[in-house]
Scaffold this motif. Sequence first.
Motif, short mmCIF file in Angstrom:
data_model
loop_
_atom_site.label_atom_id
_atom_site.label_comp_id
_atom_site.label_asym_id
_atom_site.label_seq_id
_atom_site.Cartn_x
_atom_site.Cartn_y
_atom_site.Cartn_z
N GLN A 72 64.71 45.37 11.85
CA GLN A 72 64.52 46.39 12.87
C GLN A 72 65.49 46.26 14.04
N TYR A 73 65.87 45.04 14.42
CA TYR A 73 66.63 44.85 15.65
C TYR A 73 68.06 44.37 15.47
N SER A 74 68.49 44.10 14.27
CA SER A 74 69.86 43.64 14.06
C SER A 74 70.77 44.82 13.73
N ALA A 75 71.95 44.81 14.34
CA ALA A 75 72.95 45.83 14.03
C ALA A 75 73.84 45.41 12.85
N GLU A 130 74.10 38.23 18.22
CA GLU A 130 73.38 39.43 18.65
C GLU A 130 72.36 39.10 19.72
N SER A 131 71.98 40.10 20.46
CA SER A 131 70.98 39.94 21.50
C SER A 131 69.57 40.00 20.90
N ASP A 134 65.53 42.50 23.40
CA ASP A 134 64.59 43.61 23.27
C ASP A 134 63.55 43.41 22.17
N ASN A 155 65.51 50.84 11.78
CA ASN A 155 66.39 50.02 12.59
C ASN A 155 66.64 50.72 13.93
N VAL A 156 66.45 50.00 15.03
CA VAL A 156 66.63 50.59 16.36
C VAL A 156 68.09 50.67 16.77
N ARG A 157 68.98 50.07 16.01
CA ARG A 157 70.41 50.08 16.32
C ARG A 157 71.16 51.16 15.53
N GLY A 158 70.41 51.99 14.82
CA GLY A 158 71.03 53.09 14.08
C GLY A 158 71.51 52.76 12.68
N ARG A 159 71.23 51.56 12.20
CA ARG A 159 71.62 51.18 10.84
C ARG A 159 70.78 51.96 9.85
#
Length: 161
Positions: A72-75, A130-131, A134, A155-159
Motif C-alpha cells: 500500500q505505501y511503497s512506490a 522510502e519514507s 505516513d 497503492n497510495v503512491r499510484g502504483r
Amino acid sequence: MAKTLSRSADSALYEEDFYRWVERQADLLREGRLRDLDVVHLLEEVEDLGANLKGMAFSRTQQIIRHLLKLQYSAAAEPRRLSRQSIRDQRDELELHLTSSLRNLVQSTLGTRYAVARRRAAEDLKESGESADDLPEACPYMLEQILSHNWFPANVRGRQD
C-alpha cells in the motif's frame, strides 16, 4: 485441595527419546490406561502446543500486515510480486490452523500485531530509501481483509499492479 501430579515411569523416557515417549503416551490413551500416563510431561506438551499455535497465528498475521503495508505505501516496482506471494503463503498457512478461538485472540490483539508489523514495514521501507512517515498509527485493515485471499490494498503512491 489441589491434587499434585506425580511423575510416571515414563518420565525418563521423555528425556531419553521424546518420539518414543509420544508414541507410548498415545498408546496408553488409546488403551484407556490413564493411570500409566506421564501426566506432568503430557500437560507441559499440551500447553506448549497451544502456545505454539498462538505464536504461529500471531506471527503469520503480523507478516501479512507487514506486506500489506508495503504494497500500500511503497512506490517501488519490486519486490511487490514477492510481497503478494508472501501474503498468499501466510494466508494459506493461517487458514489451515486458525480456529475460532485463535481467530478471536488474533482479533482482540490486532493492535499489538499491527504495531509489530508496522515497525517492521517501516524498517523495510527505510532500508529501500522510502519514507515510512505516513504509515497509519492504528491498523487500517479489518481482520476479514487480512485473511481474505482476494483482497489487497490500493497503492497510495499510484502504483498499479
